[in-house]
Design a protein around this motif. Sequence first.
Motif, short mmCIF file in Angstrom:
data_model
loop_
_atom_site.label_atom_id
_atom_site.label_comp_id
_atom_site.label_asym_id
_atom_site.label_seq_id
_atom_site.Cartn_x
_atom_site.Cartn_y
_atom_site.Cartn_z
N PHE A 183 -26.94 29.45 -18.66
CA PHE A 183 -27.69 29.66 -19.25
C PHE A 183 -28.56 28.14 -19.19
O PHE A 183 -27.60 27.28 -18.78
CB PHE A 183 -26.86 29.80 -20.69
CG PHE A 183 -26.42 31.33 -20.94
CD1 PHE A 183 -27.18 31.62 -22.12
CD2 PHE A 183 -25.30 31.67 -20.08
CE1 PHE A 183 -26.81 33.08 -22.64
CE2 PHE A 183 -25.02 33.37 -20.78
CZ PHE A 183 -25.54 33.60 -21.56
N SER A 184 -29.53 28.10 -20.29
CA SER A 184 -30.47 26.79 -20.61
C SER A 184 -29.08 25.92 -21.25
O SER A 184 -28.62 26.37 -22.03
CB SER A 184 -31.43 27.00 -21.40
OG SER A 184 -31.63 25.90 -22.05
N PRO A 185 -28.94 24.66 -20.63
CA PRO A 185 -28.33 23.52 -21.64
C PRO A 185 -28.95 23.66 -22.86
O PRO A 185 -27.52 23.32 -23.42
CB PRO A 185 -28.84 22.49 -20.62
CG PRO A 185 -29.11 22.84 -19.52
CD PRO A 185 -29.91 23.90 -19.61
N MET A 186 -29.88 23.83 -23.10
CA MET A 186 -30.75 24.01 -24.61
C MET A 186 -29.89 24.71 -25.59
O MET A 186 -29.91 24.76 -26.77
CB MET A 186 -32.33 22.87 -24.56
CG MET A 186 -32.43 22.46 -24.29
SD MET A 186 -32.13 22.35 -22.32
CE MET A 186 -33.62 23.50 -22.54
N ARG A 187 -29.44 25.81 -25.01
CA ARG A 187 -29.61 27.29 -25.30
C ARG A 187 -28.10 27.89 -25.02
O ARG A 187 -27.31 29.05 -24.80
CB ARG A 187 -30.15 28.21 -25.48
CG ARG A 187 -31.59 28.15 -25.85
CD ARG A 187 -32.62 29.29 -25.23
NE ARG A 187 -33.88 28.57 -25.44
CZ ARG A 187 -35.03 28.95 -26.74
NH1 ARG A 187 -33.76 29.75 -27.92
NH2 ARG A 187 -35.31 28.19 -26.26
N PRO A 188 -26.56 27.18 -24.76
CA PRO A 188 -25.36 27.36 -23.99
C PRO A 188 -24.63 28.69 -25.14
O PRO A 188 -25.37 28.97 -26.48
CB PRO A 188 -24.41 26.47 -24.48
CG PRO A 188 -25.20 25.26 -25.65
CD PRO A 188 -26.52 26.04 -25.69
N LEU A 189 -23.91 29.73 -24.04
CA LEU A 189 -23.07 30.49 -24.98
C LEU A 189 -22.43 30.17 -25.32
O LEU A 189 -21.83 29.23 -25.13
CB LEU A 189 -23.18 31.62 -22.96
CG LEU A 189 -22.04 32.88 -23.88
CD1 LEU A 189 -22.97 33.57 -24.60
CD2 LEU A 189 -21.67 32.90 -22.59
N ASP A 271 -37.84 27.16 -21.70
CA ASP A 271 -36.52 27.05 -21.82
C ASP A 271 -35.42 27.65 -22.23
O ASP A 271 -34.37 27.12 -21.94
CB ASP A 271 -37.05 25.65 -23.21
CG ASP A 271 -37.03 26.87 -24.53
OD1 ASP A 271 -37.17 27.93 -24.53
OD2 ASP A 271 -36.39 26.25 -25.55
N VAL A 272 -35.60 28.76 -21.28
CA VAL A 272 -34.86 29.50 -21.55
C VAL A 272 -33.70 29.66 -19.97
O VAL A 272 -34.69 30.24 -19.20
CB VAL A 272 -35.00 30.98 -21.72
CG1 VAL A 272 -34.18 32.33 -21.63
CG2 VAL A 272 -35.24 30.87 -22.88
N GLY A 273 -32.41 30.50 -19.67
CA GLY A 273 -31.77 30.13 -18.31
C GLY A 273 -31.96 32.16 -18.17
O GLY A 273 -33.06 32.63 -18.36
N HIS A 274 -31.11 32.78 -17.78
CA HIS A 274 -30.90 33.44 -17.24
C HIS A 274 -30.64 34.56 -18.27
O HIS A 274 -30.83 36.39 -17.58
CB HIS A 274 -29.58 34.20 -15.54
CG HIS A 274 -29.30 35.51 -15.20
ND1 HIS A 274 -30.10 35.42 -14.40
CD2 HIS A 274 -28.16 36.32 -15.35
CE1 HIS A 274 -29.65 36.85 -13.71
NE2 HIS A 274 -28.34 37.33 -14.97
N PHE A 275 -29.84 34.52 -18.70
CA PHE A 275 -30.23 36.01 -19.85
C PHE A 275 -31.27 35.74 -21.78
O PHE A 275 -30.62 35.41 -22.16
CB PHE A 275 -28.40 35.84 -20.28
CG PHE A 275 -27.47 35.93 -19.93
CD1 PHE A 275 -27.00 37.65 -19.97
CD2 PHE A 275 -27.28 35.03 -18.83
CE1 PHE A 275 -26.11 38.29 -19.37
CE2 PHE A 275 -25.86 35.33 -18.11
CZ PHE A 275 -25.45 37.38 -18.46
N PRO A 276 -32.16 35.69 -20.79
CA PRO A 276 -32.84 35.39 -22.11
C PRO A 276 -33.22 36.36 -23.75
O PRO A 276 -33.04 36.16 -24.73
CB PRO A 276 -34.75 36.18 -21.53
CG PRO A 276 -34.56 35.83 -20.26
CD PRO A 276 -32.91 36.38 -20.32
N GLU A 279 -30.57 34.35 -24.89
CA GLU A 279 -30.60 33.40 -25.71
C GLU A 279 -32.22 33.10 -26.43
O GLU A 279 -32.08 31.94 -26.93
CB GLU A 279 -31.03 32.33 -24.49
CG GLU A 279 -29.89 32.16 -23.30
CD GLU A 279 -30.34 31.47 -21.61
OE1 GLU A 279 -30.79 30.34 -21.56
OE2 GLU A 279 -30.61 32.14 -20.80
N ASP A 280 -33.04 33.40 -26.42
CA ASP A 280 -33.93 34.34 -26.90
C ASP A 280 -34.33 35.36 -27.47
O ASP A 280 -35.50 35.67 -27.29
CB ASP A 280 -35.43 32.95 -26.59
CG ASP A 280 -36.70 32.82 -27.41
OD1 ASP A 280 -36.29 33.50 -28.17
OD2 ASP A 280 -37.91 32.52 -26.92
#
Length: 301
Positions: A183-189, A271-276, A279-280
């Motif tokens: 996950f993005s550090p800005m959008r943690p699980l 600013d998104v990681g593996h789970f769009p 996360e967004d």
Amino acid sequence: MSAIDRFPALCAWRDAGEFIAVSGRRIYCRRAGAGPRLLLIHGFPTSSVDWAPIWPMLTSRFEVLAFDLLGLGFSAKPRGHRYRVKEQADLAEAVAHHYSWSAAFVLAHDYGDTVAQELLARSSREPGHAALRILRLCLLNGGLFPETHRARPIQRMLASPLGPGLVGLMNRRGFGRSLQALFSPMRPLSETAIDEYWALLQHEAGLHAVPSLLGYMGERRRERARWVGALQTADIPLRLICGALDPVSGLHMAERYRQLVPRADVFVLDDVGHFPQLEDPVGVFAAAAGFFLGEGAQAGG
């Protein structure tokens, strides 16, 4: 009482769907909404619960069908089974057939991308005989090209001959650390979400299925010509929505997609990681719905 019963969100998701029988196995499905038909295919090692944050938005515009792949989520997890991508594609077709769907839009993620590539190969090469005709395909982060897939160390170990022996050493702490790294550090699980995913993975002794499921990494290499070729020769609209910060299949994968896929349509979430979709969800809905409902888009059958 199962571990699932400790999590109201998981219970609510499960109870809103139903179980159907496919080849004698229980498969979890959830369907809701009205409009063009949209099939969702989730990734590894999660489940259809991945779609929960975006579900209300999707069902406001589409008739949406989600299911849990064999070996994951609430679906059956047969012991000693040799899980294969083509079998999961067969399952997707069987689920669609159960609900009398012969054509649909498809939104896929991660492992689900590979299943969708197999479905696309069938749909594109034998459109008159395909059990499920894909009308438009939208892909989220996933290993579309084996040469760009940066597997995590734990994935490589579990997929090796040592995998079955290592499963017993898996624990919630290590699982959470590995999942959070995607996950993005800005959008943690959230910790609660990690607990839920860990419970789902363990549900009905599901950990034993992990090494065999991870065989998809080897399948991607062996079937590269078929699955990458399906993207390159597709005669339907395709879109890739990519979380740029994904360490496994992020911006580097999107760049490869642009190189290999004609008329590449790529929508990047910076600013998104593996789970769009987790996360967004608003950004993913806007990009996916705009693509599916664009000029000339229609789904039915």
